[in-house]
Design an enzyme around this catalytic site. Sequence first.
Site, PDB file in Angstrom:
ATOM      1  N   ASP A   1       0.710  -1.057  -0.042  1.00  0.00           N
ATOM      2  CA  ASP A   1       0.046  -0.016   0.000  1.00  0.00           C
ATOM      3  C   ASP A   1       1.052   1.471  -0.006  1.00  0.00           C
ATOM      4  OD1 ASP A   1      -1.467  -2.323   1.165  1.00  0.00           O
ATOM      5  OD2 ASP A   1      -3.015  -0.784   0.809  1.00  0.00           O
TER       6      ASP A   1
ATOM      7  N   GLU B   1     -13.678  -4.769  -1.285  1.00  0.00           N
ATOM      8  CA  GLU B   1     -13.513  -4.453   0.369  1.00  0.00           C
ATOM      9  C   GLU B   1     -14.747  -4.958   0.988  1.00  0.00           C
ATOM     10  OE1 GLU B   1     -12.186  -0.477   0.769  1.00  0.00           O
ATOM     11  OE2 GLU B   1     -10.427  -0.919  -0.308  1.00  0.00           O
TER      12      GLU B   1
END
Lengths: 252, 213
Positions: free
Chosen positions: A10, A129
Amino acid sequence: MQTRLIPRLDIKSNNLIKGVHLEGLRVIGDPRVYARQYYANGADEILYVDAVASLYGRNTLHDLIRDTAKNVFVPMTVAGGIRSVEDVREVLYAGADKIGINTAAIKRPLLIKEVALKFGSQCMVLSIEAKRTSSKSWEAYTDSGRERTGKDVVEWAQTGVELGAGEILLTSIDQEGTRKGFDIELVRAVTSVVDVPVISSGGMGTVEHLLQVVKYGQTDGVAIADLLHYDRMTLKEIRELALMGGLELRKI
Amino acid sequence: MSRSVSIIDYGSNNLYSISHALEVNGANVKFARTPEEIRQADRLVIPGVGAFPEGKQNLVDNGMFDELLAYAEKERPLLGICLGMQLLATRSFEFGNTTGLNLIPGQVEIIPDKAVDGARLKRPHIGWAKIYLIQNTSCGSTIFTGVPIGSEFYMIHSFHVVPENKIHLLAVAKYGGHNLTAAIQSGYVMGCQFHPEKSGECGIQVLNQFLNL
């Protein structure tokens, strides 16, 4: 079938970051260095997620992708802030092989079809998600787990594949950063309704977790962050133990 | 023998990786964007990701389709990668029925969705696969010469080329017990379904071999 080990990086402002439950970010270091190391250690693919793309309204990883492609010769998936066919083209041009789309696809599902038709289904990864809402259901979130959508994850996964997504990146918001294992029911719920490969993300702490999510979740790969970035285990160790545990993986 | 190679640029996405993977082998890499540039190439790579009909249309629109046929007649090395390999075939059944370059007779068909034991197979086939060379003495040197036995390469596809003549089948990968075509060759025309530029060190070696041919 074969399981892929995919380091997940990330990125925020050119830094590799790590968060717990997608909040509380911590800077870890230069992603280029980590990506190269993971490649040398046998990463099957590399996954880059632009963690603040929603702030800028676009993906900003082009330079990072290009730099990485110079000496990392395994496939790269890039996600975060990709909103249009043109965004996809730019990211692929920079050196990526697959793109992951979450927010923009939920807002306009036809984007999935447009990308699949233009660049091929295998390049179009639907990024989901998921947050648990009951013992058997999950809700899809966007903007790095901040915004609810009211969409059922399992139904959305099916829709996405019907529209042309060639792979699903499934992140468990509940398990992310906990190292307590994957949400195996979530993974199984999705793999039982789609026939495209599904990559599980969120919660890996031990190789036993990996064995479980493959055997019971029927996942095709795992995205690993915390375990690798904090140097708790190396990819080599994970691979060896997983092979000993009876899984099928690339032998290096 | 020069290590100069041209990569066809016909709108098929990521050219950076393949050009870089060739460069690390010491190649002098150029991009062929016009028929003239194809004509002048010493060695040619057709990359490609995406759907067959669109890929073929792009070749036609760029004036490259016929030029590639002319190039192949000169018996200079030609390597098709992934969609680039599929375009070498006679026709593809992806999204209809589209003709290809027909440089290696065969059809592009969808890969199985069930293993030989009936278990579900995910599609696209995405992952690393061990390549099995088919004994093929007519080929001599191939892109696999010197590459260690048991090497695995990265594949990501839903379709594969089924050559009409088994003598053109160079290598297969196994998936659910089925043989998927991993590489084909007919004289100087070659194709690999896997991505050598994304298959780590052995992929770099395959490209090095291509530069040696």
